[in-house]
Design an enzyme around this catalytic site. Structure first.
Site, PDB file in Angstrom:
ATOM      1  N   SER A  87      51.245  63.898  18.979  1.00 13.89           N
ATOM      2  CA  SER A  87      51.410  65.087  19.022  1.00 13.89           C
ATOM      3  C   SER A  87      53.010  65.103  19.993  1.00 13.89           C
ATOM      4  O   SER A  87      53.791  64.198  19.860  1.00 13.89           O
ATOM      5  CB  SER A  87      50.824  66.310  19.146  1.00 13.89           C
ATOM      6  OG  SER A  87      51.570  67.558  18.504  1.00 13.89           O
TER       7      SER A  87
ATOM      8  N   ASP B 292      58.840  66.826  15.400  1.00 10.76           N
ATOM      9  CA  ASP B 292      58.078  66.267  16.538  1.00 10.76           C
ATOM     10  C   ASP B 292      57.158  64.932  16.558  1.00 10.76           C
ATOM     11  O   ASP B 292      58.087  64.528  15.632  1.00 10.76           O
ATOM     12  CB  ASP B 292      57.118  67.167  17.810  1.00 10.76           C
ATOM     13  CG  ASP B 292      56.037  67.657  17.023  1.00 10.76           C
ATOM     14  OD1 ASP B 292      56.013  67.060  15.377  1.00 10.76           O
ATOM     15  OD2 ASP B 292      54.782  67.721  17.235  1.00 10.76           O
TER      16      ASP B 292
END
Length: 428
Positions: free
Chosen positions: A83, A222
């Site tokens: 992530s 992200d």
């Protein structure tokens, strides 16, 4: 490899696979970090050894995998990603056939089989592997379908920061095909630069680019594309709480808000108070998009999110999606002819101080008396004009201390005292 094998064995125990006489198929996607290659190959080998067919998508945002599982009617999906973390880290996320995180009972079943020796299926029963060539195009069209057909983005200049991550070849195309003039940054992944001084975890790069290019807006994702932050033409940053508020306010005005809104323990108190004034029901879940989604399903609500930029529009997708969330904000702006600043007028977020303390993985802060005492003292001083949250990170060996309140002096004072107490206790 053992994880892939264990997952494959669990999938074969589901009765409806046997009834249909078909082998389960799993989709594997990943972000752009260099370790994705070796983990992808290992998972693929384990699944194939268990007799499970595998589709490979290559670098794709996490929410794209959740969509493609449903589009291809597959039995599960796997995303190899850490992530928002830097390239040194990596992890594995599982999704079920409905595009949601695996239920706990299935995760426990996989964990129970992790130490089982791999017994490869006979050659004729080995799983087959193939690459999906049009995965990006399918997902781009899906994202565009969540934006109203009667509106477009013509006349807008938008900077899109893809964090050198999984959305590097997708997000810009979505905005461009909806009519915007797009300046893409963070789109040169080399396996080592994901989230490095760019994207939703480092928005200064986007703020600078918006001002430099005289853009109307900036969008930062992200590394795996499930978080979003936005920047206006003056370079002001709008985080997850503010974007969630803008979507909720617009839906309330359009009478499109079904039920209430779910935030987390980290959601700014000013947002909660504003929802109360607007008569919008609001509940807090534990930190993590998984818990937001679980509470949304429980309440049969459709909108929730975190200040970190995870925003869930359950009427649009089964999971948090940075691109789709950005499009919902853009819908609000285009439909109302307002700016981000105009939507947030009259809402002043309470100051928050967040301090991360590195700890050993074995440290349990919840049973430490010194931490309990300082926590209680802080809350007694802040009264109803502030709050304290201490929690363990779900992705790193960190304790996160957050203090929020009207008085900036008080929150800094207590945040530093609590952080010092936690650090001292963890080193004891």
């Amino acid at each position: 490899m053992h994880l892939g094998y264990a997952a494959g064995k669990v999938l074969f125990t589901v009765d409806w696979h046997l009834m249909e006489g078909k082998r389960p198929t799993v989709l594997i996607g990943k972000d752009t970090r260099v370790s994705g290659y070796i983990l992808e190959s290992a998972l693929e080998a384990g699944l194939s050894a268990a007799g499970v067919d595998v589709f490979l998508s290559g670098p794709m945002p996490t929410p794209a995998i959740a969509y493609l599982i449903r589009a291809f009617r597959l039995q599960a999906g796997i995303v190899i990603s850490a992530s928002h973390n830097l390239y040194e880290d990596n992890g594995v996320k599982f999704f079920s056939a409905d595009g949601r995180k695996l239920p706990d009972e299935m995760e426990h079943s996989i964990e129970a089989l992790l130490d089982t020796p791999i017994e490869t299926m006979p050659s004729e029963k080995l799983g087959k592997v193939q690459r999906i060539k049009d995965a990006s195009g399918r997902y781009i069209e899906f994202c565009k379908s969540t934006f109203p057909y009667h509106l477009d983005l013509r006349g807008l200049k938008i900077v899109v920061d893809c964090a050198n991550g999984a959305a590097y070849n997708i997000a810009g195309h979505v905005m461009h095909e909806l009519g915007a003039e797009v300046i893409s940054i963070g789109v040169e992944p080399n396996g080592l630069n994901i989230n490095l001084e760019c994207g939703a975890t480092h928005c200064a790069t986007l703020q600078k680019a918006v001002l430099q290019h005289h853009a109307d807006l900036g969008i930062a994702l992200d590394g795996d594309g499930d978080r979003v932050m936005m920047v206006d033409k003056q370079g002001r940053l709008y985080e997850g709480d503010q974007l969630l508020y803008i979507i909720a306010k617009h839906r309330k005005q359009k009478k499109m808000l079904k039920g209430g809104v779910v935030g987390t323990l980290m959601t700014n108190l000013a947002i909660e108070n504003r929802f109360k004034k607007m008569k919008i029901p609001f509940l807090r879940a534990k930190v993590g998009d998984r818990y937001v989604i679980e509470l949304l399903h429980e309440k049969k609500w459709y909108l929730g999110g975190e200040n970190s930029g995870h925003i869930v529009c359950r009427d649009k997708h089964t999971t948090g999606d940075g691109i789709i969330s950005a499009l919902q904000v853009l819908y609000a702006l285009r439909d109302s002819q307002k700016t981000l600043a105009q939507f947030m007028r009259g809402v002043s977020l309470y100051p928050q101080r967040l301090i991360n303390i590195k700890i050993s993985k074995s440290f349990d802060f919840s049973n430490n008396q010194a931490i309990k005492n300082i926590w209680e003292a802080a809350e007694a001083d802040l009264t109803d004009k502030g709050r304290v949250l201490i929690r363990a990170s779900g992705t790193e060996p960190l304790i996160r201390v957050m203090v929020e309140g009207e008085s900036k002096h008080k929150i800094n004072h207590w945040a530093e005292r609590i952080a010092h107490t936690v650090q001292t206790a963890s080193n004891a």
